[in-house]
Motif scaffolding. Structure first.
Motif, PDB file in Angstrom:
ATOM      1  N   GLU A  52       0.829  -1.205   0.000  1.00 13.51           N
ATOM      2  CA  GLU A  52       0.000   0.000   0.000  1.00 13.51           C
ATOM      3  C   GLU A  52       0.862   1.254   0.000  1.00 13.51           C
ATOM      4  OE1 GLU A  52      -3.353   2.495   0.068  1.00 13.51           O
ATOM      5  OE2 GLU A  52      -3.043   0.410  -0.531  1.00 13.51           O
ATOM      6  N   GLU A  53       1.963   1.225   0.757  1.00 16.05           N
ATOM      7  CA  GLU A  53       2.881   2.359   0.764  1.00 16.05           C
ATOM      8  C   GLU A  53       3.518   2.560  -0.609  1.00 16.05           C
ATOM      9  OE1 GLU A  53       3.515   4.617   3.372  1.00 16.05           O
ATOM     10  OE2 GLU A  53       1.683   3.610   4.006  1.00 16.05           O
ATOM     11  N   LEU A  54       3.880   1.455  -1.258  1.00 17.20           N
ATOM     12  CA  LEU A  54       4.436   1.540  -2.609  1.00 17.20           C
ATOM     13  C   LEU A  54       3.401   2.096  -3.579  1.00 17.20           C
ATOM     14  CD1 LEU A  54       6.423  -1.818  -2.892  1.00 17.20           C
ATOM     15  CD2 LEU A  54       7.385   0.478  -2.898  1.00 17.20           C
ATOM     16  N   ARG A  55       2.150   1.658  -3.410  1.00 14.75           N
ATOM     17  CA  ARG A  55       1.079   2.155  -4.286  1.00 14.75           C
ATOM     18  C   ARG A  55       0.895   3.648  -4.130  1.00 14.75           C
ATOM     19  NH1 ARG A  55      -3.724   3.939  -4.305  1.00 14.75           N
ATOM     20  NH2 ARG A  55      -3.857   3.872  -2.038  1.00 14.75           N
ATOM     21  N   LYS A  56       0.925   4.139  -2.890  1.00 17.34           N
ATOM     22  CA  LYS A  56       0.772   5.567  -2.640  1.00 17.34           C
ATOM     23  C   LYS A  56       1.929   6.348  -3.273  1.00 17.34           C
ATOM     24  CE  LYS A  56      -1.731   5.100   1.754  1.00 17.34           C
ATOM     25  NZ  LYS A  56      -1.652   5.303   3.225  1.00 17.34           N
ATOM     26  N   PHE A  57       3.136   5.805  -3.140  1.00 15.42           N
ATOM     27  CA  PHE A  57       4.299   6.471  -3.724  1.00 15.42           C
ATOM     28  C   PHE A  57       4.175   6.519  -5.249  1.00 15.42           C
ATOM     29  CE2 PHE A  57       8.580   6.442  -5.533  1.00 15.42           C
ATOM     30  CZ  PHE A  57       9.146   7.530  -4.889  1.00 15.42           C
ATOM     31  N   GLN A  58       3.736   5.410  -5.843  1.00 21.70           N
ATOM     32  CA  GLN A  58       3.566   5.369  -7.290  1.00 21.70           C
ATOM     33  C   GLN A  58       2.495   6.346  -7.749  1.00 21.70           C
ATOM     34  OE1 GLN A  58       2.893   1.149  -8.076  1.00 21.70           O
ATOM     35  NE2 GLN A  58       4.961   0.963  -8.889  1.00 21.70           N
ATOM     36  N   GLU A  59       1.411   6.458  -6.977  1.00 27.08           N
ATOM     37  CA  GLU A  59       0.346   7.393  -7.328  1.00 27.08           C
ATOM     38  C   GLU A  59       0.881   8.822  -7.369  1.00 27.08           C
ATOM     39  OE1 GLU A  59      -2.879   7.145  -8.306  1.00 27.08           O
ATOM     40  OE2 GLU A  59      -2.398   5.011  -8.547  1.00 27.08           O
ATOM     41  N   LYS A  60       1.725   9.185  -6.401  1.00 23.20           N
ATOM     42  CA  LYS A  60       2.333  10.518  -6.401  1.00 23.20           C
ATOM     43  C   LYS A  60       3.232  10.704  -7.626  1.00 23.20           C
ATOM     44  CE  LYS A  60       2.325  11.166  -1.373  1.00 23.20           C
ATOM     45  NZ  LYS A  60       3.164  11.346  -0.156  1.00 23.20           N
ATOM     46  N   SER A  61       3.971   9.647  -7.960  1.00 21.04           N
ATOM     47  CA  SER A  61       4.842   9.706  -9.131  1.00 21.04           C
ATOM     48  C   SER A  61       4.023   9.873 -10.401  1.00 21.04           C
ATOM     49  CB  SER A  61       5.690   8.434  -9.216  1.00 21.04           C
ATOM     50  OG  SER A  61       6.458   8.411 -10.400  1.00 21.04           O
ATOM     51  N   PHE A  62       2.910   9.142 -10.509  1.00 20.91           N
ATOM     52  CA  PHE A  62       2.061   9.230 -11.692  1.00 20.91           C
ATOM     53  C   PHE A  62       1.413  10.606 -11.815  1.00 20.91           C
ATOM     54  CE2 PHE A  62       1.400   4.389 -11.305  1.00 20.91           C
ATOM     55  CZ  PHE A  62       2.538   4.153 -12.067  1.00 20.91           C
TER      56      PHE A  62
END
Length: 261
Positions: A52-62
């Motif tokens: 979930e933390e990785l997903r949140k980080f990826q969302e910010k990157s996207f």
């Protein structure tokens, strides 16, 4: 009277499919408790938290990439033909650039992760595909500035056919609201186009494996392999390019051209 708004870009969750919704008898429950076992272990919860933390980080990157893409959309459109003709540019992942969905059909999947023999193969919306989608009348609209704005999000219903959409103008950088267009022409056109991308990836994979087998057989015939494996000859498309690199290269190209004129 209060007005209820429904976000129809996301499907309703299927409660029965949730991992913590397993049905068990009282006897089974007490046996499991006595054994000190949980339906979801601490290790599973840790993995879920990390993912979930990785997903949140990826969302910010996207989101950062999305802003970068639309801030430079005029540059990208000027070099459209070059991008389409350059595989490393054409294949850049831009699944975050356009969003759509509606009642009964849920969100449009612009990124698909396929589990194949335990390996995850991800097929994303490519920049070349997005540029071709923006060539169609359904995804273009006249902007107040006199230029053409491009659809970047839509929602609606396949039953009524109604839709709401937003378009972005690469010239004046303004957003336009768009209505009275067929929801199906948005959704099914993109769905078909994305399916064609999946097919292209599959065909590319098969072609590369066929070539690898041919190379393997050739080297075996020449006696060059002691323990031959066709997989040794299987290769990808090389190092991929990213949006940031492409934009910088296009900026440098325009600068160099302006300097020599």
């Amino acid at each position: 009277m209060a007005t209820i708004f429904i976000d129809d870009s996301k499907p309703f969750p299927v409660i029965s499919n949730q991992p913590d919704n397993r049905h068990e008898s009282t006897q089974e429950f007490f046996k499991r408790q006595a054994a000190g076992l949980k339906l979801i272990s601490d290790e599973m919860e840790q993995e879920n938290w990390e993912q979930e933390e990785l997903r949140k980080f990826q969302e910010k990157s996207f989101e950062r990439k999305k802003k970068l893409l639309f801030d430079n959309l005029d540059l990208i459109m000027r070099h459209r033909d070059e991008i389409l003709a350059t595989p490393c540019y054409a294949n850049i992942d831009v699944h975050y650039a356009i969003k759509g969905g509606g009642l009964y059909v849920g969100p449009l999947l612009t990124s698909r992760a396929l589990n194949i023999a335990g390996s995850i193969v991800r097929v994303n919306l490519r920049l070349a595909t997005l540029l071709r989608v923006w060539e169609t009348d359904q995804f273009r609209v006249d902007c107040k500035c006199g230029c053409t704005a491009l659809i970047r999000s839509f929602t609606g219903s396949p039953l009524s056919g109604s839709s709401r959409a937003t378009a972005y103008c690469p010239e004046c950088k303004q957003e336009t609201r768009v209505g009275n267009r067929s929801f199906g022409n948005y959704y099914w056109h993109l769905q078909k186009t994305l399916s064609e991308d999946v097919e292209a990836v599959a065909r590319n994979f098969i072609a590369k494996w066929t070539l690898a087998e041919t190379e393997h057989e050739k080297k075996v015939a020449e006696g060059k392999y002691k323990d031959p494996k066709p997989g040794d000859e299987f290769h990808g498309d090389g190092t991929p390019c990213n949006l940031e690199t492409m934009i910088n290269e296009l900026r440098l190209k325009e600068f160099e051209e302006s300097s020599t004129n």
